[in-house]
Write a protein that holds these residues in place. Structure first.
Motif, short mmCIF file in Angstrom:
data_model
loop_
_atom_site.label_atom_id
_atom_site.label_comp_id
_atom_site.label_asym_id
_atom_site.label_seq_id
_atom_site.Cartn_x
_atom_site.Cartn_y
_atom_site.Cartn_z
N PRO A 153 0.81 -1.23 0.00
CA PRO A 153 0.00 0.00 0.00
C PRO A 153 0.84 1.28 0.00
N ASN A 154 2.06 1.19 0.50
CA ASN A 154 2.93 2.38 0.54
C ASN A 154 3.81 2.39 -0.72
N SER A 155 3.15 2.36 -1.88
CA SER A 155 3.90 2.26 -3.14
C SER A 155 3.45 3.31 -4.14
N LEU A 156 4.33 3.60 -5.07
CA LEU A 156 4.02 4.50 -6.18
C LEU A 156 4.42 3.82 -7.48
N LEU A 157 3.60 4.03 -8.52
CA LEU A 157 3.84 3.36 -9.79
C LEU A 157 4.53 4.30 -10.77
N PHE A 158 5.48 3.75 -11.53
CA PHE A 158 6.21 4.50 -12.55
C PHE A 158 6.15 3.74 -13.87
N LEU A 159 6.07 4.48 -14.96
CA LEU A 159 6.07 3.89 -16.30
C LEU A 159 7.25 4.43 -17.10
N VAL A 160 7.91 3.53 -17.85
CA VAL A 160 9.02 3.93 -18.72
C VAL A 160 8.74 3.35 -20.11
N GLY A 161 8.64 4.22 -21.11
CA GLY A 161 8.41 3.77 -22.47
C GLY A 161 9.68 3.22 -23.10
N LYS A 162 9.54 2.58 -24.25
CA LYS A 162 10.69 1.99 -24.94
C LYS A 162 11.66 3.04 -25.46
N LYS A 163 11.14 4.23 -25.75
CA LYS A 163 11.96 5.28 -26.37
C LYS A 163 12.02 6.54 -25.51
N THR A 164 11.80 6.40 -24.21
CA THR A 164 11.80 7.57 -23.32
C THR A 164 13.13 8.33 -23.43
N PRO A 165 13.08 9.65 -23.61
CA PRO A 165 14.33 10.42 -23.77
C PRO A 165 15.16 10.44 -22.49
#
Length: 574
Positions: free
Chosen positions: A444-456
């Protein structure tokens, strides 16, 4: 009263055991059926003229996603040529079942209906279940689950009115850059490939489905796709005999009903330049039928592939495949023309009449074994729900749970404190993953992050700075392409981020991609905990979360060799 009930139950149990035993005994005698005299087979054979007998060897392409005109054109081929069978490709289950029933009405002799279902109906059809890929299954240590999968897939095929699955793949994938086999193989150990392949085909065959192992003598060590060109196997006869042929030899001993021939140039077996193995009598008849004593159905790979048509166009390939010893000629570019060429060859005594007769009767015997002598149409009622039954979904999850492979770590490093500040990072995606959603419920004490394939790179640097502030990290790496390839299509900066994150303390990394991709991510081996999860599907992501949260223990062992850190068989089990 109690005694009567007791004996009634015993009698019922004995009856069920008897029926089951008789069924298995009958189904396991496929090879005997193919090679024994049969009244129905003889009767049908006598009613066909020579041209119609030739046509029984041809299986043509069928779809339910190409429109009415295409469907009608296949129907005309069935009526005019009296072909032996169909191979279905993309479409939907209800549409396909209806079309199979319609096509069977048009055929003078019941058709054998085939499809490539290496991971079940979902390989070709929408609204159906996909089981794990064979590379994933190769990690499983309980082969009885794979046998059960074979039974489930057989049920699905028969439920739709199909009789043949062109599976399993028995190629030993010892070339990580193989563009056509790869994840479709059980791995790079010939022993594991043989064991898993036998479990799979026995499950299907014991449940009444004809199975065709492929691609003889072995397509695993090539870097050319025979759909587009003719691969060369430059190896010695000793190497081919001891490695590539091993799983096929073991499957033949175990009673496999069919074998599919690959399109490859193999000088050690036949030195004829640019001659595909499918068209080689020394390979099809000499090696498979004579040396390995295979008595089942021999099917060509698709004759429309460039591996054949590049050097043998205009029906010449079909004729040569027939003369080489194939019993089923699959997906001829022009079946009508090829049938005429074969008819001419028979008139000129290019094949003994006894061999031709045996070939046709073998196909007819396969129809008899599959129950087509007493054909009944498949029912569309409740079809989709039946194909998506809970027991099948549960088995998919069980297979996935059993395949997850712990490459690095232990119980201490695997189980993290749910109270600590936690970052859950999914890489290669543009929306929240099942892995993140399921894991965040436990943390519950978490944060989600997304990284794309081509993120600068500037965004990646900012994210790295933020992630360093967390107490623990869960990293998931995803290949979102339709099929899991050996190398990820990430830019170099994203790959560098993976290495940097792996170096941080308290990091668990899960790779939902082809196991070979790990070799292209230098530094990932520094992760405190590393899990090979083989493919992107939701069922694998749920399985990984179960392992991480202690609901299940890791049980898989690596089915292929990745690099010096993680050879075949790696897998920490506790």
């Amino acid at each position: 009263m109690l005694i009567t009930k007791y004996f009634t139950r015993i009698s019922l149990l004995l009856l069920l055991i008897s029926v089951f035993t008789d069924t298995v005994r009958g189904q396991s005698s496929l090879i005997n059926t193919l090679n024994s005299q049969n009244h129905w087979v003889d009767s049908v054979y006598k009613k066909l003229n020579r041209k119609q007998r030739i046509a029984q060897l041809f299986f043509v392409r069928a779809h339910t996603n190409k429109g009415q005109a295409y469907e009608d054109s296949v129907g005309k081929v069935i009526q005019k040529e009296h072909i032996g069978g169909l191979v279905f490709f993309q479409g939907g289950p209800v549409r396909q079942t209806d079309l199979i029933n319609n096509y069977q009405k048009l055929s003078r002799v019941p058709l054998l209906i085939a499809m490539d279902g290496e991971w079940g109906l979902g390989m070709r059809l929408d609204s159906t279940i996909s089981y794990p890929y064979q590379m994933t299954l190769g990690a499983i240590q309980n082969d009885s689950l794979i046998y059960k999968m074979g039974q489930m897939i057989a049920y699905d095929y028969k439920r739709m009115g199909m009789q043949i699955n062109f599976a399993p793949v028995l190629d030993v994938n010892n070339n990580p850059n193989n563009p056509v086999i790869n994840y479709r193989s059980f791995g790079d150990s010939k022993y594991n490939v043989a064991k898993k392949g036998i479990a799979y085909f026995k499950g299907m065959q014991d449940a009444g489905l004809i199975t065709v192992a492929k691609h003889f003598p072995g397509h695993g060590d090539t870097d050319v796709d025979s759909h587009y060109d003719l691969p060369l196997l430059p190896f010695t006869r000793d190497r081919l005999d001891s490695l590539e042929e091993y799983p096929f030899r073991e499957a033949i001993k175990a009673g496999i009903g069919g074998v599919m021939i690959a399109h490859m140039s193999i000088p050690a077996f036949d030195s004829t330049k640019n001659l595909p193995s499918t068209l080689s009598r020394p390979i099809v008849t000499g090696e498979l039928k004579d040396s390995l004593n295979f008595k089942g159905l021999v099917a060509s790979d698709a004759m429309e592939m460039k591996g054949v048509t590049k050097y043998f166009p205009n029906g010449e390939g079909d004729l040569r495949a027939f003369l080489a010893g194939n019993d089923i000629i699959e997906l001829s570019p022009d079946s009508k023309k090829a049938e005429k060429m074969i008819l001419k060859a028979l008139r000129h005594h290019k094949m003994p009449k006894e061999e031709f007769e045996a070939k046709v009767k073998k196909v007819l015997a396969a129809k008899y074994w599959a129950g087509l002598a007493h054909y009944t149409p498949a029912s569309r009622a409740g079809l989709v729900s039946d194909l998506n039954r809970d027991s099948a979904k549960a088995l998919v999850q069980q297979l996935s749970d059993t395949a997850i492979t712990l490459l690095k770590g232990d119980s201490t490093s695997l189980y993290k404190d749910p109270k600590k500040r936690t970052a859950i990072v999914s890489i290669g995606v543009d929306e929240e993953t099942v892995f993140q959603k399921e894991l965040s419920k436990k943390y519950p004490n978490s944060l989600l992050f997304l990284v794309g394939k081509k993120t600068p790179v500037n965004e990646l640097n900012g994210m790295l700075a933020s992630l360093k502030k967390y107490d623990q990290l869960f990293i998931s790496i995803h290949d979102t392409r339709l099929r899991p390839q050996s190398k990820l299509d990430y830019n170099s900066d994203v790959k560098l981020l993976i290495s940097q994150l792996a170096s941080l303390p308290n990091t668990i990394t899960c790779v939902f991609a082809n196991a070979y991709t790990i070799a292209g991510l230098p530094g990932i081996e520094k992760s405190e905990t590393l899990l090979a999860c083989y493919q992107k599907e939701d069922f694998m992501q749920r399985a990984a979360v179960k392992v991480i949260t202690g609901q299940i223990k890791p049980k898989g062992k690596l089915s292929v060799s990745i690099n010096m850190f993680f050879p075949t068989g790696t897998g920490i089990i506790f």
